[in-house]
Motif scaffolding. Structure first.
Motif, PDB file in Angstrom:
ATOM      1  N   ARG A 197      31.050  84.799  56.936  1.00  0.00           N
ATOM      2  CA  ARG A 197      30.165  85.247  58.018  1.00  0.00           C
ATOM      3  C   ARG A 197      30.778  86.307  58.931  1.00  0.00           C
ATOM      4  N   THR A 198      32.009  86.705  58.680  1.00  0.00           N
ATOM      5  CA  THR A 198      32.620  87.727  59.527  1.00  0.00           C
ATOM      6  C   THR A 198      32.054  89.108  59.221  1.00  0.00           C
ATOM      7  N   ALA A 199      31.617  89.327  57.976  1.00  0.00           N
ATOM      8  CA  ALA A 199      31.040  90.624  57.610  1.00  0.00           C
ATOM      9  C   ALA A 199      29.527  90.641  57.824  1.00  0.00           C
ATOM     10  N   ALA A 200      28.849  89.541  57.518  1.00  0.00           N
ATOM     11  CA  ALA A 200      27.389  89.485  57.664  1.00  0.00           C
ATOM     12  C   ALA A 200      26.941  88.034  57.685  1.00  0.00           C
ATOM     13  N   THR A 201      25.687  87.814  58.130  1.00  0.00           N
ATOM     14  CA  THR A 201      25.102  86.479  58.189  1.00  0.00           C
ATOM     15  C   THR A 201      23.667  86.537  57.677  1.00  0.00           C
ATOM     16  N   ILE A 202      23.302  85.545  56.872  1.00  0.00           N
ATOM     17  CA  ILE A 202      21.959  85.457  56.295  1.00  0.00           C
ATOM     18  C   ILE A 202      21.130  84.461  57.091  1.00  0.00           C
ATOM     19  N   ALA A 203      19.850  84.795  57.302  1.00  0.00           N
ATOM     20  CA  ALA A 203      18.893  83.841  57.870  1.00  0.00           C
ATOM     21  C   ALA A 203      17.616  83.927  57.047  1.00  0.00           C
ATOM     22  N   THR A 204      17.019  82.763  56.765  1.00  0.00           N
ATOM     23  CA  THR A 204      15.786  82.721  55.977  1.00  0.00           C
ATOM     24  C   THR A 204      14.715  81.959  56.743  1.00  0.00           C
ATOM     25  N   HIS A 205      13.478  82.432  56.655  1.00  0.00           N
ATOM     26  CA  HIS A 205      12.379  81.853  57.427  1.00  0.00           C
ATOM     27  C   HIS A 205      11.143  81.682  56.540  1.00  0.00           C
ATOM     28  N   ASP A 206      10.362  80.665  56.844  1.00  0.00           N
ATOM     29  CA  ASP A 206       9.046  80.504  56.232  1.00  0.00           C
ATOM     30  C   ASP A 206       8.109  81.512  56.888  1.00  0.00           C
ATOM     31  N   LEU A 207       7.669  82.486  56.114  1.00  0.00           N
ATOM     32  CA  LEU A 207       6.891  83.600  56.663  1.00  0.00           C
ATOM     33  C   LEU A 207       5.624  83.132  57.369  1.00  0.00           C
ATOM     34  N   LYS A 208       5.001  82.058  56.882  1.00  0.00           N
ATOM     35  CA  LYS A 208       3.763  81.572  57.484  1.00  0.00           C
ATOM     36  C   LYS A 208       3.985  81.076  58.913  1.00  0.00           C
ATOM     37  N   LEU A 209       5.215  80.765  59.249  1.00  0.00           N
ATOM     38  CA  LEU A 209       5.537  80.251  60.578  1.00  0.00           C
ATOM     39  C   LEU A 209       6.093  81.338  61.503  1.00  0.00           C
ATOM     40  N   VAL A 210       6.104  82.574  61.017  1.00  0.00           N
ATOM     41  CA  VAL A 210       6.639  83.697  61.791  1.00  0.00           C
ATOM     42  C   VAL A 210       5.490  84.528  62.340  1.00  0.00           C
ATOM     43  N   LYS A 211       5.496  84.775  63.640  1.00  0.00           N
ATOM     44  CA  LYS A 211       4.465  85.575  64.290  1.00  0.00           C
ATOM     45  C   LYS A 211       5.034  86.962  64.619  1.00  0.00           C
TER      46      LYS A 211
END
Length: 592
Positions: free
Chosen positions: A384-398
């Protein structure tokens, strides 16, 4: 004598009882009156006493050689500005202890000072430092364009609350000198300036910055341009709040660094020093900065290939992995991420992408996906020092989304598996958990999520991704939000990769993540076919639109929707995936 005193008082009509601010304009009349007072400010000035808050001479006065004894009676003075006067080698020293302890701003630019008086940390008789915190309220000290050759060793002791120190245009040969005293006998450290945020020392004769510069923990701006520096200490990169550095006009031995200071942003320069570039001694005996950067690049390429090796091995006799890209022009409601300027100094790089058609329902696909994400964090993301991933359920994203940086006490998030909490409280909880875990397992090292807490050390603001309802859905590099958590019914995802290092590492990580998703999705479809779709309802089977409708259940090609990241004015910062993305991640990935 009484008549002479009356004439002197009448010559200074500006001096009247009860005034809080006094500004004397430059000109022949002022110079004539100053000469008549012996090259000083008039004794009558002292009658204003503690009521006077500000005293300045606008435009300079070459006849003014010293402030005069009246200064000692102005015990409430907060601003003293005497630029462009004739304060010479002894002019300020003659003021002795008359400098009011209430001073917050002292402007002595464009004089002829060769040394500081003891009250400003100058040296007293025998070279001993005197003047302990005699100016405890001083915030700004302007000594530009004097003749200073050195700073007294007690400046930090005399003015501990100093925030801005302006020294451009003098004859200083070294820092820190009195700015950051060297360790004393027995390893005892001298006082530092914990609040100093601006240090300007351009156009001097500096030959050495000194490793002690790193002890200025509050330093935000450093200007040492046009000096005689040949090397920059690597320790400069250890200043946690440093945002702006000007090193131009120095003949540096490290020619790559010299080129960088003329064309690169501060962040790149500090990163170069941090990894051991020839700017200082940190890299001695190891690879120099160029070799380290090349080694890191090769490591990322190796990890990318490793992450896709399974797909390539299985692809020898199997159908190629397919993804279809839906471009912005083809999407009626594209997702847009607006990046606030505040993230520039915290975590400036972000790349996003929408993926549709993922199938987490069969067996352990979701678990395998989360495990793959963890593995990418360890490998290509370099823990995680170079980059960090995050994933989301698109239906719950406004949407639209805002990539922002906020103070730890105002940033609130519902972390995965927890209740809503402020960022500062979350970090405190995680730190306590980490310490307890370490004690229970009797380990020296901290493991799990807790080992990433140090990535936010020294940050005034924390990065976050905020949806249209004002809800924080991501707090990199620590956690996602419970609100947009993935589940087995999730089919459409928002992928997010952030970095404090570079935009390219974000794209490399995103390429590898999408390759892994395409591999998992095909594997899920093939397993579902062999098992008779045991984990799916009949109406959940996704069929290839080009098939006859009677074949194998399909969950590919995945559909990727381009996501634009723009600045606050709507100007494009990054678009992913572009035509150049995903092309080299694997020979078995076909982009439609």
């Amino acid at each position: 004598m009484e008549a002479a005193g009356a004439e002197e008082d009448e010559a200074w009509p500006e001096v009247s009882a009860g005034r809080r601010e006094l500004s004397l304009s430059a000109g022949p009349a002022l110079e004539r009156r100053v000469r008549a007072a012996g090259g000083r400010l008039p004794p009558a000035l002292g009658e204003l006493g503690p009521a006077l808050r500000q005293l300045e001479v606008r435009g300079g006065c070459p006849a003014l050689r010293e402030p005069g004894p009246a200064l000692g009676r102005l015990t409430g003075l907060q601003t003293l500005a005497l630029p462009g006067c004739a304060l010479g080698p002894d002019g300020l020293s003659r003021a002795g202890r008359l400098l009011p302890a209430s001073l917050r701003t002292l402007d002595l630019a464009d004089n002829a000072l060769e040394a500081l008086p003891p009250e400003l940390g100058g040296e007293g008789g025998g070279g001993e430092v005197v003047g302990a915190a005699l100016l405890p309220e001083l915030r700004l000290l302007n000594l530009r364009r004097n003749r200073l050759r050195a700073l007294g060793a007690g400046l930090a002791r005399a003015a501990p609350a100093l925030q801005e120190l302006l020294l451009a245009g003098n004859r200083l040969r070294a820092l820190p000198g009195g700015l950051v005293p060297d360790d004393g006998p027995g390893g005892a450290r001298g006082p530092v300036l914990p609040l100093l945020g601006v240090l300007e020392a351009a156009s001097n004769e500096l030959e050495d910055l000194g490793a002690s510069i790193a002890r200025l923990a509050g330093l935000k701006t450093l200007d040492v341009s046009n000096n005689k520096l040949s090397e920059i200490p690597a320790e400069l990169a250890d200043c946690p709040k440093l945002k702006e550095v000007n090193l131009k006009g120095n003949a540096l031995k490290d020619k790559r660094l010299e080129k960088m200071v003329n064309s690169c942003q501060t962040k790149s320069i500090l990163e170069y020093l941090r990894v051991g570039g020839r700017g200082g001694g940190r890299g001695k005996g190891k690879q120099d900065g160029l070799e380290r950067e090349e080694a890191r690049k090769k490591k990322r390429e190796k990890n990318k290939k490793k992450a896709g090796s399974d797909a390539e091995e299985e692809g020898q006799d199997a159908q190629k992995l397919l993804v279809k890209v839906l471009r912005i022009s083809e999407n009626p409601v594209p997702l847009i991420v607006k990046a606030d300027p505040s993230v520039k100094d915290v975590r400036p790089y972000i790349v996003c992408c929408v993926v549709k058609g993922m199938n987490f329902k069969p067996g352990s696909v979701l678990k395998r996906f989360l495990s793959a994400q963890t593995k990418l964090h360890e490998d290509i993301c370099e823990k995680r020092t170079a980059a960090t991933i995050a994933t989301h359920d698109l239906k719950l994203v406004k949407g639209p989304l805002l990539y922002d940086a906020r103070p730890p006490d105002s940033l609130k998030i519902i972390p995965l598996g927890r209740k809503e909490v402020k960022a500062k409280d979350l970090l405190r909880q995680l730190q306590a958990e980490a310490e307890e875990q370490r004690k229970q397992k009797k380990r020296q090292n901290i493991s799990g999520l807790h080992k990433y807490l140090q990535l936010l050390d020294g940050k005034e603001n924390y990065p976050c991704l905020v949806d249209a309802e004002g809800t924080v859905i991501s707090f990199p590099p620590i956690t996602n939000s419970e609100k947009t958590k993935l589940g087995k019914t999730t089919s459409d995802l928002l992928l997010e990769v952030t970095s404090a290092t570079s935009l390219q590492i974000c794209k490399d990580v995103m390429d590898t993540l999408i390759l892994k998703m395409a591999e998992l999705n095909r594997s899920a479809a093939e397993n579902a076919s062999r098992d008779g779709c045991s984990d799916q309802e009949p109406d959940e089977v996704i069929r290839d639109e080009n098939s006859s409708g009677e074949g194998v259940p399909q969950s590919f090609p995945l559909v990727l929707e381009q996501v634009r990241v723009v600045d606050t004015d709507g100007n494009l910062k990054v678009l992913y995936p572009s035509k150049t993305d995903l092309g080299t991640v694997s020979s078995f990935l076909t982009v439609l």
